[in-house]
Structure formats: structure tokens, C-alpha cells
Design an enzyme around this catalytic site. Structure first.
Site, PDB file in Angstrom:
ATOM      1  N   HIS A  92       0.850  -1.198   0.000  1.00 37.95           N
ATOM      2  CA  HIS A  92       0.000   0.000   0.000  1.00 37.95           C
ATOM      3  C   HIS A  92       0.886   1.249   0.000  1.00 37.95           C
ATOM      4  O   HIS A  92       1.927   1.277   0.657  1.00 37.95           O
ATOM      5  CB  HIS A  92      -0.925  -0.007   1.230  1.00 37.95           C
ATOM      6  CG  HIS A  92      -2.002   1.023   1.125  1.00 37.95           C
ATOM      7  ND1 HIS A  92      -1.763   2.356   1.367  1.00 37.95           N
ATOM      8  CD2 HIS A  92      -3.307   0.936   0.773  1.00 37.95           C
ATOM      9  CE1 HIS A  92      -2.887   3.040   1.178  1.00 37.95           C
ATOM     10  NE2 HIS A  92      -3.835   2.203   0.811  1.00 37.95           N
ATOM     11  N   GLU A 123      -4.040   2.071  -7.442  1.00 39.79           N
ATOM     12  CA  GLU A 123      -4.365   3.127  -6.474  1.00 39.79           C
ATOM     13  C   GLU A 123      -3.436   4.316  -6.690  1.00 39.79           C
ATOM     14  O   GLU A 123      -2.376   4.410  -6.051  1.00 39.79           O
ATOM     15  CB  GLU A 123      -4.168   2.604  -5.051  1.00 39.79           C
ATOM     16  CG  GLU A 123      -5.126   1.510  -4.664  1.00 39.79           C
ATOM     17  CD  GLU A 123      -5.457   1.608  -3.178  1.00 39.79           C
ATOM     18  OE1 GLU A 123      -6.648   1.647  -2.848  1.00 39.79           O
ATOM     19  OE2 GLU A 123      -4.530   1.670  -2.355  1.00 39.79           O
TER      20      GLU A 123
HETATM   21  P1  PGA Z   1      -9.669   5.944   0.233  1.00 43.84           P
HETATM   22  O1  PGA Z   1      -8.444   4.908   0.437  1.00 43.84           O
HETATM   23  O2  PGA Z   1     -10.828   5.140  -0.304  1.00 43.84           O
HETATM   24  O3  PGA Z   1      -9.939   6.484   1.600  1.00 43.84           O
HETATM   25  O4  PGA Z   1      -9.212   6.968  -0.729  1.00 43.84           O
HETATM   26  C1  PGA Z   1      -8.191   3.888  -0.466  1.00 43.84           C
HETATM   27  C2  PGA Z   1      -6.989   3.112  -0.007  1.00 43.84           C
HETATM   28  O5  PGA Z   1      -6.050   3.695   0.542  1.00 43.84           O
HETATM   29  O6  PGA Z   1      -6.928   1.884  -0.164  1.00 43.84           O
END
Ligand code: PGA
Length: 261
Positions: A94, A166
Site C-alpha cells: 500500500h 491506487e
Molecule cells: P480511500 O483509500 O478510499 O480512503 O481513498 C483507499 C486506499 O487507501 O486503499
């Protein structure tokens, strides 16, 4: 099938997590069809969460795992221990860990290998930051993260892999975030699919590709209705019952081909 991964980060404590799990089970109750839902609480909540989700169709996930299962690694938690606690999937790489803890692609590679080696699903996160995006480097960043992060993964193990695109600038905790446009997401996922196909061959077609970054009850369907979006990695919205309920509805609607429920 659409997949919803709830990354609870450090938003809820154990008691709050169990309460939220009960709400989620209430949202799911009585439905014949459900998306694949994986809830990822922080480590100390796992065992209570395992009890709360027992005999339900909601799966338990973890937010990270170390690359070894035992030994002198102070403070770390290995995949096998997580598996023993009922975890079936682990988020790896992440961007918050890459940024705040200096997790490198080489570490991510070892973690992916260890998680898959324990028979668990690895949810690998990739995505460019704001500066990389501004420099037009999205494709090369994502490609590099896939090649390096999956360096030790065989085509055989890749069947238990999920990839989450992401973009760092879209994640709501990162300050003035904005959700990525559907066009950007589709473009990135198509590129990810091609890269995986070049790496793993035909089996790559079955790897679920997710989007994550400021997804809410309001915008979830606009992503989920795209065929190339196999699911969503949720952060902030996943700890808000109302949002969660809307997102489950959006996934079900997308699974039914867009017809109203
Ligand atoms: P968010 O986070 O939906 O709060 O933008 C997504 C993530 O970090 O996996």
C-alpha cells in the site's frame, strides 16, 4: 463477480470493528448473491473479527504481512500466523506503507512471495504519485511496480493474486485528493492487464484488477459498471455504514449488468 476490499487502516479499534462487521452482515443478510467482500482490520482486531464473521460469506483480510513466517523479526507478523487467524487475503505494498515506512519494491516482492507461498491471496497495490502523474509517467511507474513487486511470483501462484490500481493522489487520506476519472482508471487497468499477460501468459486474464482512491457510495457504480474493473479497494468509505451499504448495492447492480435491483 465483483470484489470489494475494505481497508480499515487505523480508522477503527477492535470494538468499533466488531460493531461495523455486524452492520456489514446486516447489509448482506437475506441476499442470494453478494460481491466478494474482504474486510481488512488492523492486526489486534483480527481474532475478534474472525469470530464476528464466522459462518458468513464475508472474508477476513489483513493490511500487511512480513516476508518470513518466524525468526528474529521484532514487531512483524508473518503470513502463516495470519492464515491461522482465518485471514484469506493480505494487502501488500500500500502506498501509505511505501511512503511512511519506506517500503521498497524489493520488500514488496518478498512480501508477495511469502503471502502467496502461505496459500493466501496477495492484493498488490500499485500507482503513481502526483509528481509522476504530472510528468506523464503513470504507465512506466505501474509497469515497474508490477515487474519488481511480482519478481518472485510464478504463473502458478499468480492465480491467487489481485492487483489494485491506487494512484497516490486519489487516496483520500493523502490531502486534497480527488477520485481518478473513469477514463484514467480504464486506461491504467488495460495497461496492467497487458503487463500481467506479458509476465504470466494466459492465466493473467483471471487476475482481478481493482481500483482504489476516494471511492464512495456516490461514485462506486461509475467504476464498477466497467467490465475491466473487477472491484474496488475502499478506504474511508469502508468504515461508514451508509456508504458501505450503497457500495454493496452498486457492486450488485454491476454484477446484474446494470439493471435496477
Ligand atoms: P480511500 O483509500 O478510499 O480512503 O481513498 C483507499 C486506499 O487507501 O486503499
Amino acid at each position: 463477480m465483483k470484489h470489494l476490499i475494505a481497508n480499515w487502516k487505523m480508522y477503527v479499534d477492535t470494538r468499533g470493528g466488531v460493531a461495523l462487521a455486524r452492520e456489514l452482515l446486516r447489509i448482506c443478510r437475506g441476499r442470494d448473491v453478494l460481491p466478494d467482500i474482504i474486510v481488512c482490520p488492523s492486526f489486534p482486531a483480527l481474532s475478534e473479527m474472525q469470530k464476528a464473521l464466522a459462518r458468513s460469506r464475508v472474508r477476513l483480510g489483513a493490511q500487511d504481512a512480513f516476508w518470513a513466517n518466524d525468526g528474529a523479526h521484532t514487531g512483524e507478523v508473518g503470513p502463516q500466523v495470519l492464515k491461522d487467524l482465518g485471514v484469506s487475503a493480505v494487502i501488500v505494498g500500500h502506498s501509505e506503507r511505501r511512503r511512511e515506512l519506506g517500503e521498497t519494491d524489493a520488500m514488496v516482492a518478498k512480501k508477495c512471495e511469502a503471502v502467496l507461498g502461505a496459500g493466501l491471496t496477495a492484493i498488490l497495490c500499485v500507482g503513481e504519485d502526483r509528481a509522476e502523474r504530472a510528468a506523464g509517467q503513470t504507465r512506466e511507474v505501474v509497469e515497474r511496480q508490477l515487474h519488481l513487486g511480482l519478481a518472485n511470483v510464478t504463473a502458478r501462484d499468480s492465480i491467487r493474486l489481485f492487483i489494485a490500481y491506487e494512484p497516490v493522489w486519489a487516496i483520500s487520506g493523502s490531502g486534497n485528493a480527488e477520485p481518478a476519472s473513469v477514463e484514467d482508471v480504464v486506461m491504467a487497468l488495460v495497461h496492467i492487464r497487458e503487463t500481467l499477460a506479458a509476465m504470466f501468459g494466459p492465466s493473467a486474464a483471471a487476475i482481478p484488477l481493482l481500483y482504489g482512491g476516494s471511492v464512495s457510495g456516490e461514485n462506486a457504480y461509475t467504476y464498477l459498471r466497467e467490465d475491466c474493473v473487477d472491484g474496488i479497494l475502499l478506504g474511508g468509505a469502508s468504515v461508514k455504514v451508509h456508504q458501505l451499504s450503497e457500495i454493496v448495492e452498486a457492486a450488485l447492480r454491476a454484477m446484474k449488468g446494470g439493471t435496477a435491483l
